[in-house]
Design a protein around this motif. Structure first.
Motif, PDB file in Angstrom:
ATOM      1  N   PRO A  53       0.826  -1.211   0.000  1.00 18.20           N
ATOM      2  CA  PRO A  53       0.000   0.000   0.000  1.00 18.20           C
ATOM      3  C   PRO A  53       0.856   1.255   0.000  1.00 18.20           C
ATOM      4  CG  PRO A  53      -0.843  -1.591   1.581  1.00 18.20           C
ATOM      5  CD  PRO A  53       0.460  -2.133   1.098  1.00 18.20           C
ATOM      6  N   GLY A  54       0.445   2.236  -0.802  1.00 15.51           N
ATOM      7  CA  GLY A  54       1.164   3.501  -0.890  1.00 15.51           C
ATOM      8  C   GLY A  54       2.328   3.495  -1.853  1.00 15.51           C
ATOM      9  N   GLY A  55       2.490   2.417  -2.624  1.00 15.55           N
ATOM     10  CA  GLY A  55       3.648   2.314  -3.497  1.00 15.55           C
ATOM     11  C   GLY A  55       3.478   2.930  -4.871  1.00 15.55           C
ATOM     12  N   MET A  56       2.241   3.238  -5.298  1.00 16.81           N
ATOM     13  CA  MET A  56       2.019   3.765  -6.635  1.00 16.81           C
ATOM     14  C   MET A  56       2.501   5.211  -6.752  1.00 16.81           C
ATOM     15  SD  MET A  56       0.043   5.732  -8.841  1.00 16.81           S
ATOM     16  CE  MET A  56      -1.422   6.144  -7.923  1.00 16.81           C
ATOM     17  N   LEU A  57       3.256   5.481  -7.823  1.00 16.39           N
ATOM     18  CA  LEU A  57       3.720   6.845  -8.101  1.00 16.39           C
ATOM     19  C   LEU A  57       2.931   7.467  -9.250  1.00 16.39           C
ATOM     20  CD1 LEU A  57       5.770   9.146  -7.603  1.00 16.39           C
ATOM     21  CD2 LEU A  57       7.270   8.017  -9.261  1.00 16.39           C
ATOM     22  N   THR A  58       2.833   6.759 -10.382  1.00 13.15           N
ATOM     23  CA  THR A  58       2.030   7.227 -11.520  1.00 13.15           C
ATOM     24  C   THR A  58       1.301   6.037 -12.133  1.00 13.15           C
ATOM     25  OG1 THR A  58       3.796   6.889 -13.160  1.00 13.15           O
ATOM     26  CG2 THR A  58       3.733   9.035 -12.030  1.00 13.15           C
ATOM     27  N   LYS A  59       0.212   6.339 -12.825  1.00  9.03           N
ATOM     28  CA  LYS A  59      -0.535   5.318 -13.556  1.00  9.03           C
ATOM     29  C   LYS A  59      -1.353   5.982 -14.627  1.00  9.03           C
ATOM     30  CE  LYS A  59      -4.898   5.098 -11.011  1.00  9.03           C
ATOM     31  NZ  LYS A  59      -5.724   5.269 -12.230  1.00  9.03           N
ATOM     32  N   GLY A  60      -1.860   5.193 -15.565  1.00  6.63           N
ATOM     33  CA  GLY A  60      -2.741   5.708 -16.599  1.00  6.63           C
ATOM     34  C   GLY A  60      -4.198   5.652 -16.170  1.00  6.63           C
ATOM     35  N   ALA A  61      -5.032   6.234 -17.026  1.00 10.16           N
ATOM     36  CA  ALA A  61      -6.456   6.324 -16.684  1.00 10.16           C
ATOM     37  C   ALA A  61      -7.150   4.969 -16.696  1.00 10.16           C
ATOM     38  CB  ALA A  61      -7.159   7.279 -17.648  1.00 10.16           C
ATOM     39  N   SER A  62      -6.633   4.007 -17.472  1.00  8.44           N
ATOM     40  CA  SER A  62      -7.314   2.712 -17.602  1.00  8.44           C
ATOM     41  C   SER A  62      -6.932   1.722 -16.513  1.00  8.44           C
ATOM     42  CB  SER A  62      -7.012   2.103 -18.967  1.00  8.44           C
ATOM     43  OG  SER A  62      -5.629   1.832 -19.100  1.00  8.44           O
ATOM     44  N   THR A  63      -6.009   2.073 -15.638  1.00  6.35           N
ATOM     45  CA  THR A  63      -5.560   1.160 -14.577  1.00  6.35           C
ATOM     46  C   THR A  63      -6.294   1.478 -13.283  1.00  6.35           C
ATOM     47  OG1 THR A  63      -3.368   1.000 -15.566  1.00  6.35           O
ATOM     48  CG2 THR A  63      -3.584   0.314 -13.290  1.00  6.35           C
ATOM     49  N   GLU A  64      -6.874   0.457 -12.673  1.00  6.80           N
ATOM     50  CA  GLU A  64      -7.636   0.636 -11.446  1.00  6.80           C
ATOM     51  C   GLU A  64      -7.108  -0.297 -10.360  1.00  6.80           C
ATOM     52  OE1 GLU A  64      -9.759   2.924 -10.837  1.00  6.80           O
ATOM     53  OE2 GLU A  64      -9.824   3.713 -12.892  1.00  6.80           O
ATOM     54  N   PRO A  65      -7.152   0.145  -9.091  1.00  8.06           N
ATOM     55  CA  PRO A  65      -6.654  -0.694  -8.002  1.00  8.06           C
ATOM     56  C   PRO A  65      -7.749  -1.534  -7.356  1.00  8.06           C
ATOM     57  CG  PRO A  65      -7.043   1.518  -7.199  1.00  8.06           C
ATOM     58  CD  PRO A  65      -7.438   1.516  -8.652  1.00  8.06           C
ATOM     59  N   THR A  66      -7.350  -2.674  -6.826  1.00  2.00           N
ATOM     60  CA  THR A  66      -8.199  -3.496  -5.977  1.00  2.00           C
ATOM     61  C   THR A  66      -7.370  -3.935  -4.772  1.00  2.00           C
ATOM     62  OG1 THR A  66      -7.629  -5.495  -7.229  1.00  2.00           O
ATOM     63  CG2 THR A  66      -9.652  -4.344  -7.867  1.00  2.00           C
ATOM     64  N   ILE A  67      -8.070  -4.287  -3.696  1.00  6.17           N
ATOM     65  CA  ILE A  67      -7.398  -4.699  -2.464  1.00  6.17           C
ATOM     66  C   ILE A  67      -7.441  -6.222  -2.355  1.00  6.17           C
ATOM     67  CG2 ILE A  67      -7.517  -4.650   0.053  1.00  6.17           C
ATOM     68  CD1 ILE A  67      -6.418  -2.127  -1.142  1.00  6.17           C
ATOM     69  N   ASP A  68      -6.297  -6.789  -1.990  1.00  2.21           N
ATOM     70  CA  ASP A  68      -6.198  -8.240  -1.830  1.00  2.21           C
ATOM     71  C   ASP A  68      -5.615  -8.531  -0.457  1.00  2.21           C
ATOM     72  OD1 ASP A  68      -6.062 -11.071  -2.874  1.00  2.21           O
ATOM     73  OD2 ASP A  68      -3.942 -10.719  -2.404  1.00  2.21           O
ATOM     74  N   MET A  69      -6.194  -9.527   0.232  1.00  2.00           N
ATOM     75  CA  MET A  69      -5.688  -9.934   1.538  1.00  2.00           C
ATOM     76  C   MET A  69      -5.111 -11.336   1.517  1.00  2.00           C
ATOM     77  SD  MET A  69      -8.537  -8.561   4.270  1.00  2.00           S
ATOM     78  CE  MET A  69      -7.696  -9.439   5.584  1.00  2.00           C
ATOM     79  N   GLY A  70      -5.430 -12.119   0.479  1.00  5.17           N
ATOM     80  CA  GLY A  70      -5.123 -13.536   0.553  1.00  5.17           C
ATOM     81  C   GLY A  70      -6.069 -14.178   1.550  1.00  5.17           C
ATOM     82  N   THR A  71      -5.587 -15.151   2.273  1.00  5.86           N
ATOM     83  CA  THR A  71      -6.402 -15.755   3.323  1.00  5.86           C
ATOM     84  C   THR A  71      -6.258 -14.945   4.611  1.00  5.86           C
ATOM     85  OG1 THR A  71      -4.607 -17.208   4.041  1.00  5.86           O
ATOM     86  CG2 THR A  71      -6.063 -18.021   2.288  1.00  5.86           C
ATOM     87  N   CYS A  72      -7.190 -15.110   5.505  1.00  7.99           N
ATOM     88  CA  CYS A  72      -7.152 -14.379   6.778  1.00  7.99           C
ATOM     89  C   CYS A  72      -5.927 -14.751   7.599  1.00  7.99           C
ATOM     90  CB  CYS A  72      -8.426 -14.666   7.573  1.00  7.99           C
ATOM     91  SG  CYS A  72      -9.929 -13.976   6.844  1.00  7.99           S
ATOM     92  N   SER A  73      -5.555 -16.030   7.557  1.00  7.63           N
ATOM     93  CA  SER A  73      -4.383 -16.454   8.336  1.00  7.63           C
ATOM     94  C   SER A  73      -3.113 -15.814   7.802  1.00  7.63           C
ATOM     95  CB  SER A  73      -4.255 -17.979   8.310  1.00  7.63           C
ATOM     96  OG  SER A  73      -4.072 -18.451   6.971  1.00  7.63           O
ATOM     97  N   LEU A  74      -2.965 -15.737   6.463  1.00  3.83           N
ATOM     98  CA  LEU A  74      -1.783 -15.107   5.887  1.00  3.83           C
ATOM     99  C   LEU A  74      -1.766 -13.607   6.173  1.00  3.83           C
ATOM    100  CD1 LEU A  74      -1.431 -16.894   2.416  1.00  3.83           C
ATOM    101  CD2 LEU A  74       0.043 -17.130   4.415  1.00  3.83           C
ATOM    102  N   ALA A  75      -2.947 -12.976   6.119  1.00  3.53           N
ATOM    103  CA  ALA A  75      -3.022 -11.556   6.424  1.00  3.53           C
ATOM    104  C   ALA A  75      -2.631 -11.300   7.875  1.00  3.53           C
ATOM    105  CB  ALA A  75      -4.431 -11.035   6.161  1.00  3.53           C
ATOM    106  N   PHE A  76      -3.064 -12.179   8.772  1.00  5.49           N
ATOM    107  CA  PHE A  76      -2.713 -12.041  10.181  1.00  5.49           C
ATOM    108  C   PHE A  76      -1.206 -12.209  10.377  1.00  5.49           C
ATOM    109  CE2 PHE A  76      -1.942 -13.949  14.349  1.00  5.49           C
ATOM    110  CZ  PHE A  76      -2.542 -13.024  15.185  1.00  5.49           C
ATOM    111  N   LYS A  77      -0.617 -13.168   9.693  1.00  4.14           N
ATOM    112  CA  LYS A  77       0.829 -13.390   9.809  1.00  4.14           C
ATOM    113  C   LYS A  77       1.607 -12.194   9.265  1.00  4.14           C
ATOM    114  CE  LYS A  77       0.819 -18.452   9.573  1.00  4.14           C
ATOM    115  NZ  LYS A  77       1.243 -19.633   8.792  1.00  4.14           N
ATOM    116  N   ARG A  78       1.145 -11.665   8.124  1.00  8.93           N
ATOM    117  CA  ARG A  78       1.846 -10.514   7.557  1.00  8.93           C
ATOM    118  C   ARG A  78       1.813  -9.326   8.524  1.00  8.93           C
ATOM    119  NH1 ARG A  78      -1.006 -11.756   2.841  1.00  8.93           N
ATOM    120  NH2 ARG A  78      -2.387  -9.976   3.159  1.00  8.93           N
ATOM    121  N   CYS A  79       0.672  -9.119   9.151  1.00  9.46           N
ATOM    122  CA  CYS A  79       0.512  -7.947  10.005  1.00  9.46           C
ATOM    123  C   CYS A  79       1.226  -8.110  11.344  1.00  9.46           C
ATOM    124  CB  CYS A  79      -0.977  -7.699  10.238  1.00  9.46           C
ATOM    125  SG  CYS A  79      -1.344  -6.324  11.344  1.00  9.46           S
TER     126      CYS A  79
END
Length: 307
Positions: free
Chosen positions: A99-125
């Motif tokens: 998160p927060g890594g985008m510097l520039t993009k074009g108009a046709s590119t859109e972001p989505t949020i991904d967590m993977g599984t809840c257990s992996l998200a918990f481990k990452r955090c």
């Protein structure tokens, strides 16, 4: 006699006009100008012996990992000391980053949020000190370009994940993944001393997946494939990534005087092969410490700064 001299003079003048390259040699008063020109590569090696293939770095077994430019099929790393990742995204393709890594993009590119599984998200955090979320930038229509930046001024190091059966990486070293997916897992340190003194914490981040993963690294980056049982001693914050076959141990930096006044801290990391190790010269912790010491020392006397 006069006519003979004029005849010789006119003959020489005619020769110099017909052969200007001889004119340069005849008119040159500096003997060095008449000598053959040294090839640029040979000249550079004589002035800078550190770039020879038989230099000290080469003899140590390490090699540079951050030689730019890096280019892949649809990505490119741009910059010198503070680099960015430029990715060409086709319709249906995507690039995943922190998160927060985008510097520039074009108009046709859109972001989505991904967590993977809840257990992996918990481990990452909780264990890997990464965000629970990952941002996926996708192009819905046509070709587009997305530019990604590290979270601090650093270089960008590409890792082909298909070459390795996973990698252990420094916390918050991962920046983005292109042409594949990346998953995080964690493993506990091998001992209490390693957990407390090796600079990686109680939990070590494991990176697995496909495609090309990009790491944020500071300063000059070198790598070495250790042989079976081969050891190297490293500064505790410099280790960026290593294969699971490499073991980490901790050793004292020296006697009491070195530990208190040597500026290397109390402990250093000993890595034992076989496997790949990647080392950075200026970690985020080292840079932050230097800035903080400078800030604390501003406006103080020399005695206060020494204390």
């Amino acid at each position: 006699m006069k006519g003979s001299t004029e005849e010789v003079s006119s003959t020489v003048k005619s020769r110099l006009l017909d052969h200007p390259e001889d004119n340069a040699q005849v008119g040159s008063e500096d003997p060095a100008e008449a000598q053959p020109e040294i090839p640029m590569a040979q000249h550079s090696n004589e002035i800078h012996p550190q770039i020879r293939m038989d230099g000290a770095l080469h003899r140590s077994g390490f090699k540079r990992s951050d030689v730019t430019p890096y280019e892949g099929g649809n990505w490119e790393i741009v910059g010198e000391d503070s680099q960015i990742l430029v990715v060409k995204v086709q319709a249906g393709q995507s690039v995943m980053c922190e998160p927060g890594g985008m510097l520039t993009k074009g108009a046709s590119t859109e972001p989505t949020i991904d967590m993977g599984t809840c257990s992996l998200a918990f481990k990452r955090c909780c264990c890997a000190r990464e965000s629970c979320f990952r941002v996926v930038w996708s192009s819905a229509a046509g070709e587009d370009v997305v530019t990604i930046t590290p979270y601090f001024p650093s270089k960008v190091l590409p890792i082909d994940m298909l070459k390795y059966r996973g990698l252990f990486i420094k916390k918050k070293a991962w920046m983005a993944t292109v042409n594949g997916t990346t998953e995080f897992d964690v493993t506990t340190a091998s001992s209490c001393t390693t957990a407390c003194c090796a600079g990686q914490g109680c939990f070590i981040t494991a990176l697995t997946g496909t495609g090309t993963a990009f790491l944020s690294v500071g300063g000059t980056v070198v790598e070495k494939v250790l042989g079976e049982g081969e050891q190297r001693v490293l500064e505790d914050s410099s280790l960026v990534a290593w294969e699971p076959t490499v073991t980490l141990e901790v050793a004292r930096v020296g006697g009491c005087g070195v530990m208190l006044c040597g500026g290397q801290g109390l402990f250093q990391v000993v890595v034992t092969g076989p496997g790949l190790v990647i080392v950075q010269s200026m970690s985020f912790e080292k840079a932050r410490g230097a800035y903080m010491r400078e800030a604390r020392g501003h406006g103080k006397s020399l005695l206060q700064q020494a204390i």
